[in-house]
Each structure stands twice: as C-alpha cells, then as structure tokens.
Design an enzyme around this catalytic site. Structure first.
Site, PDB file in Angstrom:
ATOM      1  N   GLU A   7       0.815  -1.212   0.000  1.00 31.42           N
ATOM      2  CA  GLU A   7       0.000   0.000   0.000  1.00 31.42           C
ATOM      3  C   GLU A   7       0.855   1.270   0.000  1.00 31.42           C
ATOM      4  O   GLU A   7       0.554   2.216  -0.703  1.00 31.42           O
ATOM      5  CB  GLU A   7      -0.931  -0.019   1.225  1.00 31.42           C
ATOM      6  N   ASP A   8       1.895   1.288   0.792  1.00 31.28           N
ATOM      7  CA  ASP A   8       2.591   2.551   1.051  1.00 31.28           C
ATOM      8  C   ASP A   8       3.974   2.698   0.432  1.00 31.28           C
ATOM      9  O   ASP A   8       4.611   3.740   0.579  1.00 31.28           O
ATOM     10  CB  ASP A   8       2.718   2.764   2.570  1.00 31.28           C
TER      11      ASP A   8
END
Ligand code: MN
Length: 512
Positions: free
Chosen positions: A80-81
C-alpha cells in the site's frame, strides 16, 4: 537516523523463544525488506515509519503467532505505502505471504471507503475480505492496536472516527475471536477518545474505592488460598478490577449508576485439572453464599468459540458481590488468546480457513480438555459465523446485518470492491465495473483460475475479466445474469449487434 524500538535480532529472539523451529532467515529478510522499502518515510509521531510494522510484529509475537504471520506483520504496509508489489513479495517470500500481505492491502482500501459508508456494511466487507485466512485478521487487529496506542499523534479531528470504528468493529471482532486482552485494550484506548468525561468519572470513582478495594481483594485471595490448601488444591488466584469501559457499558446497558454497580471486580482461579475446577467451585460456594442465577458451567457446555470456564458470583466479605471464573491453564490460554492460542503450529501448517484444507485432521489437541478440541473446525466455524452473521447481537443490530444477507462482495484485481446480489455471475461483475467491460467481456478468471462466465460468484472472490475489443454481448447471457444493469445492457448491446449483422446481410444480399 533514529533507533527503532526493537532491533532485528531482538525480534527474531522473541519468536524463537516460543517457536524454536521458526524460520529466522524469513524473519530477517522481511525485517530488512520492510525497513528498506519504508526508507525515510515518517509516522505522524515523527518516528521512522518502519517503527510501526515493527511494533505490529512485536504485538503478534505476544500472541505467539507463527513466523509467516510475524513476517506479514513486518510487510503489511509495503504494498500500500511503498513501491513494493505483490509479485515481488511472492518472489522473495513465497505466494502464501504475498497473499496475506495483499489481503491486508485490501482491508486498508476498505478503511478509506469506510468514512462514507455505513459501519455495518464495512464490517461485513471486512470479514469477507479476510475470511480466506484468519491470519490477515490477526495482523489487522495488531495493526489497529498499534495505531490506537499512537492515536495521540493524529490530528484531533481524525481521532474520533478512528476510535468509533475501533469500538464498533475491531474491539467486538477481537472479543468474538476470543482475544479478550486485545478487546479490552482497544476499548479502553477508544473510550478515552470517544467519551473522555465518562471515562474520567469512572476512573475517579474507582480510585476513590482504591485502597478499600485493594484490601478486600487481598482478603479474598487469602481466604480462598487457605481453603484451597486445606483441600489440597494448587490454585493460582488473581483478582482484578474491571476496566473502565466494561463498567461504562454495564452501566449503560442496565441503566444503573456507579453506586448500583455491584461487581466491579472479579477473580480468576486457575487449577491443574477439570476435577479440581469443580472441587474449587464447591469450596467457593461453601465459603460464601452464591448469587442465584449467576452460576454458569461453560466446561460441560462450552461457548461457541471454545471458551471453557465456570462462572459464579458470590456475596463475599463486607457483602460485596464478587465474580469468579474457574478454569484450567489450557482453558485460560484459550480465554486469553482466543484464536491466537491455536495459531502456532509445527511443520509450517498454515492457519487457513477453507473447504477441505489438508491439515484438517492435524488440529492440535489442547492438554487438559475433556473434549476433542479441533482448532481448525472451530476457526472455520467462527469465521463462518462472523461472515454469515448468525448471531449478530454481539455485533450490530440484526436489521443492519440483514441488509447484506442476499449479497456477495467481490474484488477487482486492483482491490476495488464490487457488491452484487447473490447468484451474480462474472458477467454481472463485468457490467458492474463498467458497461464497456461487460460488452467486451469474453472470459474471466476467478481467484486466478480460468472459469466459465456462468459461474456463480462467491464472497471474497477476486474476479478478473478478459476482454476483446469489438466483441458483443451474447443474447443468451440475459438468462444467466441477475442484475438489472447487466440485463438491460445486454439487450441494448445485442440488439445493436443484430442491427449491424442485419445490415451486413442486407448489404451482402444487395450485391447479388
Ligand atoms: Mn499499518
């Protein structure tokens, strides 16, 4: 650069202490990979971002989870990051871990949507997203716990919705999975944010009672151990005050004041065997009068989540009502850690929920239980119950959940959630994504496998649609779709196609 709260070797040591067979290479690799991927990213607290997955991994070691789950804890935010991808993680750590990390990525996407949508719906989606592997949920709970512990760094305005979501979804979920410590900590952290005045009042009242209570607790402990000694029972007795939030809930539920609240502290009596549980109850009931209607035998009739214990309430010294729970050590482990108590397995046996899992027969037995506790069966039942909402009263009201009885939730390969009526097919899915996708759809893969377009979709399926430009909808599809959107688009699409082919026929006839 700032030091992390825990070094690499410390984390590995924490795991090998309870699981000597743990794959240290895997843990080291996940540690280094996540640290490098998060690089110079920072948390709202100003700490290096990596301190967060590291703390999440540490919480998971407290739950004594298997090495793959610890690795997933370290990796949980990478897709996700950071620029990490599923295929890279698959390659480095294996598909199993890749799938788990992706599961967490999906849930995180749901978090973003959840601000607008109704909580009950999110709960359900969340459960479906994770129901394939309970380890995803365990990591998610650890993730939420660490985020709640560090909530003070988040801007004030964003704290309340996060805390409310914790109270409405994650804390009950932890409780439902039998993880009571986790539940209580989540509740207390959230309570501080959601209703600081109420919490303050209760904490204040409790501290007023403080000294008196301590004395009373000690007296009960002494009295009991003396009686147990006389009967030759080795028991560990621990008394504790109830947490502010559980007191608050009880006051609300029963609409009573703090003064009317009778049992604000309870005792746990741990004995070596089941026989001694019953002897201990006898001792307790002959020491103090029992309160009618409060005796519950969850040893002969365990709760659905395999909770075993005997509960009773007595009128103790100074006419104070005292709640007692009596159980063996093995039962206590299940009571404390719930699902996580079953989650450590030898030989890398995965903790998976699914039909026909090969390890079904190998579920470990818990020493001290008279019943044959089959952990996997229990896990599956729990997850099914969560997903089906069979006993929703502990969650949200029945009506809210009923709304979703007839729906299935599926994902696009990018993790977008598509809600469809039960019985929906990949064609419905394709049209729900976009009319163009539906019109040009020629095949599909469900969870990575080529499947017929007429397949009935199931909750949590990931559906990828194969398209071919210029292809048109088949009129026969009308009979296999269940959504109005798909049906009318198919009619329009195939009518247009017929017109074109009629045109071609006319043209061809015209040539002759
Ligand atoms: Mn996280």
């Amino acid at each position: 650069m700032r030091r992390y709260s825990m070094r690499q070797y410390e984390l590995v040591e924490r795991v090998t202490r309870y699981n000597p067979a743990a794959d240290e290479g895997l843990l080291n690799k996940a540690y280094v990979y996540a640290m490098q991927k998060h690089g110079s990213q920072l948390r709202a607290s100003g700490d290096p971002y990596f301190s967060h997955p590291l703390e999440v991994a540490a919480i998971l070691t407290d739950l004594r989870l298997d090495d793959a789950t610890i690795a997933v804890g370290l990796l949980h935010d990478t897709i996700e990051d950071t620029d990490a991808t599923r295929s890279e993680i698959d390659e480095l750590f294996g598909e199993d871990i890749g799938r788990l990390v992706e599961g967490l990525t999906k849930i995180k996407k749901l978090d973003l949507v959840s601000k607008k949508a109704a909580q009950a719906e999110n709960l359900r989606k969340l459960l479906l997203a994770i129901s394939a592997d309970v380890r995803v949920l365990l990591v998610k709970l650890a993730d939420r716990l660490h985020n709640m512990r560090t909530l003070q760094y988040i801007p004030v305005g964003r704290r309340v919705p996060i805390a409310e979501e914790t109270l409405e979804i994650y804390a009950p979920l932890a409780g439902r999975m039998g993880m009571h410590d986790m539940r209580e900590e989540l509740e207390d952290l959230a309570f501080t944010v959601v209703n600081p005045e109420a919490r303050e009042t209760i904490v204040h009242r409790l501290s007023e009672l403080g000294a008196k209570q301590e004395e009373l607790i000690r007296q009960i402990e002494t009295d009991l151990s003396q009686r147990f000694d006389e009967r030759g029972i080795t028991a560990t007795i621990t008394g504790r005050q109830k947490r502010p939030y559980s007191i608050f809930r009880k006051m609300e539920r029963k609409a009573i004041s703090f003064e009317q609240l009778s049992d604000i502290f309870g005792f746990r009596v741990i004995v070596p065997s089941i026989d001694e549980c019953y002897t201990a109850v006898g001792v307790i009931h002959t020491t103090w009068p029992s309160v009618p209607g409060r005796f519950k035998d969850y040893i002969s009739t365990p709760k659905q989540n395999e909770y075993h214990s005997i509960h009773t309430t007595v009128i103790g010294p100074r006419h104070q009502r005292v709640e007692l729970q009596i159980r063996t050590e093995a039962m206590d482990r299940v009571a404390e850690y719930g699902i996580a108590a079953h989650a450590l397995y030898k030989d890398g046996v995965a903790l998976k929920i699914g039909k026909g899992h090969p390890s079904d027969g190998d579920a470990p037995r818990l020493a001290g239980f008279n019943a044959d506790v089959r952990a996997y069966e229990w896990l599956r039942r729990t997850i099914e119950m969560l997903a089906e909402g069979d006993t929703p009263e502990e969650f949200l009201e029945h009506t809210k959940l009923e709304l979703f009885q007839d729906q299935v939730f599926c994902f696009t390969p990018k993790g977008r959630l598509i809600a469809l009526p039960r019985g929906a097919t990949p064609i419905d899915f394709a049209y729900a994504v976009h009319t163009d996708v539906g019109n040009s759809c020629v095949g599909c893969r469900i969870n990575g496998r080529q499947m017929p377009l007429t397949s009935e979709l199931r909750n949590g399926d990931e559906v990828s649609i194969d398209r071919s430009e210029g292809s048109t909808p088949q009129p026969a599809w009308e009979n296999v779709v269940v959504t109005g959107k798909a049906r009318s688009a198919i009619r329009r699409g195939s009518r247009a196609a017929v017109r074109i082919s009629n045109g071609v026929i006319t043209f061809i006839l015209g040539l002759y």
